[in-house]
Scaffold this motif. Structure first.
Motif, PDB file in Angstrom:
ATOM      1  N   PHE A   1       3.149   8.183  -1.530  1.00  0.00           N
ATOM      2  CA  PHE A   1       2.247   8.859  -2.456  1.00  0.00           C
ATOM      3  C   PHE A   1       0.817   8.634  -1.981  1.00  0.00           C
ATOM      4  O   PHE A   1       0.449   7.502  -1.658  1.00  0.00           O
ATOM      5  N   HIS A   2       0.012   9.691  -1.972  1.00  0.00           N
ATOM      6  CA  HIS A   2      -1.387   9.603  -1.563  1.00  0.00           C
ATOM      7  C   HIS A   2      -2.248   9.929  -2.776  1.00  0.00           C
ATOM      8  O   HIS A   2      -2.126  11.023  -3.345  1.00  0.00           O
ATOM      9  N   LEU A   3      -3.122   8.982  -3.156  1.00  0.00           N
ATOM     10  CA  LEU A   3      -3.988   9.166  -4.311  1.00  0.00           C
ATOM     11  C   LEU A   3      -5.355   9.675  -3.880  1.00  0.00           C
ATOM     12  O   LEU A   3      -5.757   9.500  -2.727  1.00  0.00           O
ATOM     13  N   GLU A   4      -6.096  10.253  -4.820  1.00  0.00           N
ATOM     14  CA  GLU A   4      -7.380  10.882  -4.509  1.00  0.00           C
ATOM     15  C   GLU A   4      -8.406   9.915  -3.948  1.00  0.00           C
ATOM     16  O   GLU A   4      -9.310  10.319  -3.230  1.00  0.00           O
ATOM     17  N   ASN A   5      -8.287   8.616  -4.213  1.00  0.00           N
ATOM     18  CA  ASN A   5      -9.259   7.643  -3.711  1.00  0.00           C
ATOM     19  C   ASN A   5      -8.845   7.022  -2.372  1.00  0.00           C
ATOM     20  O   ASN A   5      -9.466   6.085  -1.908  1.00  0.00           O
ATOM     21  N   GLY A   6      -7.777   7.517  -1.754  1.00  0.00           N
ATOM     22  CA  GLY A   6      -7.333   7.010  -0.464  1.00  0.00           C
ATOM     23  C   GLY A   6      -6.250   5.949  -0.550  1.00  0.00           C
ATOM     24  O   GLY A   6      -5.725   5.510   0.470  1.00  0.00           O
ATOM     25  N   THR A   7      -5.872   5.542  -1.748  1.00  0.00           N
ATOM     26  CA  THR A   7      -4.801   4.555  -1.924  1.00  0.00           C
ATOM     27  C   THR A   7      -3.457   5.227  -1.654  1.00  0.00           C
ATOM     28  O   THR A   7      -3.247   6.382  -2.016  1.00  0.00           O
ATOM     29  N   THR A   8      -2.555   4.497  -1.007  1.00  0.00           N
ATOM     30  CA  THR A   8      -1.197   4.973  -0.768  1.00  0.00           C
ATOM     31  C   THR A   8      -0.208   4.025  -1.423  1.00  0.00           C
ATOM     32  O   THR A   8      -0.462   2.825  -1.538  1.00  0.00           O
ATOM     33  N   ILE A   9       0.922   4.580  -1.852  1.00  0.00           N
ATOM     34  CA  ILE A   9       1.971   3.800  -2.505  1.00  0.00           C
ATOM     35  C   ILE A   9       3.300   4.172  -1.860  1.00  0.00           C
ATOM     36  O   ILE A   9       3.636   5.354  -1.763  1.00  0.00           O
ATOM     37  N   ALA A  10       4.046   3.145  -1.452  1.00  0.00           N
ATOM     38  CA  ALA A  10       5.369   3.374  -0.866  1.00  0.00           C
ATOM     39  C   ALA A  10       6.300   2.245  -1.284  1.00  0.00           C
ATOM     40  O   ALA A  10       5.908   1.078  -1.305  1.00  0.00           O
ATOM     41  N   HIS A  11       7.512   2.600  -1.626  1.00  0.00           N
ATOM     42  CA  HIS A  11       8.561   1.636  -1.982  1.00  0.00           C
ATOM     43  C   HIS A  11       9.592   1.690  -0.862  1.00  0.00           C
ATOM     44  O   HIS A  11      10.220   2.722  -0.660  1.00  0.00           O
ATOM     45  N   THR A  12       9.743   0.593  -0.142  1.00  0.00           N
ATOM     46  CA  THR A  12      10.692   0.566   0.972  1.00  0.00           C
ATOM     47  C   THR A  12      11.929  -0.227   0.581  1.00  0.00           C
ATOM     48  O   THR A  12      11.878  -1.101  -0.275  1.00  0.00           O
ATOM     49  N   ILE A  13      13.016   0.122   1.217  1.00  0.00           N
ATOM     50  CA  ILE A  13      14.272  -0.597   1.006  1.00  0.00           C
ATOM     51  C   ILE A  13      14.847  -0.882   2.388  1.00  0.00           C
ATOM     52  O   ILE A  13      15.255   0.019   3.104  1.00  0.00           O
ATOM     53  N   ASP A  14      14.792  -2.124   2.768  1.00  0.00           N
ATOM     54  CA  ASP A  14      15.455  -2.524   4.010  1.00  0.00           C
ATOM     55  C   ASP A  14      16.142  -3.851   3.742  1.00  0.00           C
ATOM     56  O   ASP A  14      17.298  -3.890   3.393  1.00  0.00           O
ATOM     57  N   TYR A  15      15.467  -4.939   3.848  1.00  0.00           N
ATOM     58  CA  TYR A  15      16.005  -6.244   3.467  1.00  0.00           C
ATOM     59  C   TYR A  15      15.414  -6.539   2.091  1.00  0.00           C
ATOM     60  O   TYR A  15      14.376  -7.158   1.957  1.00  0.00           O
ATOM     61  N   GLY A  16      16.026  -5.991   1.055  1.00  0.00           N
ATOM     62  CA  GLY A  16      15.465  -6.056  -0.286  1.00  0.00           C
ATOM     63  C   GLY A  16      14.489  -4.921  -0.501  1.00  0.00           C
ATOM     64  O   GLY A  16      14.266  -4.084   0.372  1.00  0.00           O
ATOM     65  N   ASP A  17      13.928  -4.875  -1.712  1.00  0.00           N
ATOM     66  CA  ASP A  17      12.933  -3.861  -2.057  1.00  0.00           C
ATOM     67  C   ASP A  17      11.545  -4.414  -1.797  1.00  0.00           C
ATOM     68  O   ASP A  17      11.293  -5.597  -2.024  1.00  0.00           O
ATOM     69  N   GLN A  18      10.648  -3.554  -1.354  1.00  0.00           N
ATOM     70  CA  GLN A  18       9.251  -3.931  -1.161  1.00  0.00           C
ATOM     71  C   GLN A  18       8.387  -2.776  -1.630  1.00  0.00           C
ATOM     72  O   GLN A  18       8.727  -1.611  -1.414  1.00  0.00           O
ATOM     73  N   LEU A  19       7.280  -3.113  -2.287  1.00  0.00           N
ATOM     74  CA  LEU A  19       6.345  -2.108  -2.751  1.00  0.00           C
ATOM     75  C   LEU A  19       5.015  -2.343  -2.069  1.00  0.00           C
ATOM     76  O   LEU A  19       4.486  -3.456  -2.096  1.00  0.00           O
ATOM     77  N   PHE A  20       4.477  -1.294  -1.457  1.00  0.00           N
ATOM     78  CA  PHE A  20       3.194  -1.380  -0.767  1.00  0.00           C
ATOM     79  C   PHE A  20       2.194  -0.467  -1.464  1.00  0.00           C
ATOM     80  O   PHE A  20       2.434   0.733  -1.593  1.00  0.00           O
ATOM     81  N   ILE A  21       1.090  -1.053  -1.925  1.00  0.00           N
ATOM     82  CA  ILE A  21      -0.018  -0.309  -2.512  1.00  0.00           C
ATOM     83  C   ILE A  21      -1.230  -0.690  -1.679  1.00  0.00           C
ATOM     84  O   ILE A  21      -1.655  -1.846  -1.706  1.00  0.00           O
ATOM     85  N   GLU A  22      -1.733   0.264  -0.909  1.00  0.00           N
ATOM     86  CA  GLU A  22      -2.764  -0.061   0.072  1.00  0.00           C
ATOM     87  C   GLU A  22      -3.872   0.983   0.085  1.00  0.00           C
ATOM     88  O   GLU A  22      -3.646   2.143  -0.241  1.00  0.00           O
ATOM     89  N   ASN A  23      -5.039   0.517   0.486  1.00  0.00           N
ATOM     90  CA  ASN A  23      -6.174   1.404   0.731  1.00  0.00           C
ATOM     91  C   ASN A  23      -6.976   0.735   1.834  1.00  0.00           C
ATOM     92  O   ASN A  23      -7.503  -0.360   1.634  1.00  0.00           O
ATOM     93  N   GLU A  24      -7.057   1.373   2.991  1.00  0.00           N
ATOM     94  CA  GLU A  24      -7.717   0.742   4.139  1.00  0.00           C
ATOM     95  C   GLU A  24      -9.194   0.477   3.895  1.00  0.00           C
ATOM     96  O   GLU A  24      -9.807  -0.314   4.595  1.00  0.00           O
ATOM     97  N   LYS A  25      -9.786   1.101   2.868  1.00  0.00           N
ATOM     98  CA  LYS A  25     -11.196   0.869   2.544  1.00  0.00           C
ATOM     99  C   LYS A  25     -11.390  -0.398   1.710  1.00  0.00           C
ATOM    100  O   LYS A  25     -12.512  -0.837   1.528  1.00  0.00           O
ATOM    101  N   VAL A  26     -10.286  -0.956   1.173  1.00  0.00           N
ATOM    102  CA  VAL A  26     -10.373  -2.117   0.294  1.00  0.00           C
ATOM    103  C   VAL A  26      -9.886  -3.349   1.036  1.00  0.00           C
ATOM    104  O   VAL A  26      -8.753  -3.397   1.496  1.00  0.00           O
TER     105      VAL A  26
END
Length: 160
Positions: free
Chosen positions: A108-133
């Protein structure tokens, strides 16, 4: 065989979320730790839920978005309980794009540049990131941070 009029699954997901405002993120109680591979961090499993426009809730994972059926209690995701930088903003942001990579991973790409992704490989992981922060503003007087980034051999000769 699909026709031009039929929408792909990804196009359907885009129609569900793009242009909507992310009003809240939730997660379910984490199931774990599961130590399937001793020597590496244990695995945890949980569901992640988007609330859009103060109304509709969707559970999402690495490659799916479905209606949230309120099967389990949820916890509101905050910067504090998810160890995110205090300046990272995701609530109240409009979703401007939903991309899918070559591994079918949704982001998911938000208007302020933040991205959200939920990965499933070895368990669940949630990434909420913004390279400007940044995780933390670094100051020269922050000796705790400076010790954390020192090389192992520097720590041997460092006095407390």
């Amino acid at each position: 065989m699909t026709t031009e009029n039929e929408m792909t699954e990804h196009e359907g997901y885009i129609k569900m979320v793009v242009g909507k405002t992310l009003t809240n993120l939730f997660f379910t109680k984490q199931d774990g730790p599961h130590d399937y591979m001793p020597g590496i961090s244990p695995a945890y499993y949980f569901a992640t839920i988007l609330e859009l426009d103060n109304d509709k809730k969707f559970q999402f994972g690495n490659d799916f978005i479905i209606d949230w059926k309120d099967q389990e209690p949820t916890i509101t995701l905050t910067n504090e309980n998810w160890a995110l930088p205090k300046t990272l903003v995701f609530q109240g942001q409009k979703i401007v794009n939903l991309t899918k990579d070559e591994h079918e991973q949704l982001t998911f790409h938000l208007e302020n540049g933040t991205t959200i992704a939920h990965t499933i490989d070895y368990g669940d992981q949630l990434f909420i990131e913004n390279e400007k922060v940044l995780d933390k503003e670094i100051t020269v007087s922050d000796s705790t941070f400076l010790k954390a980034v020192q090389a192992w051999w520097q720590k041997l000769f460092c006095s407390e």
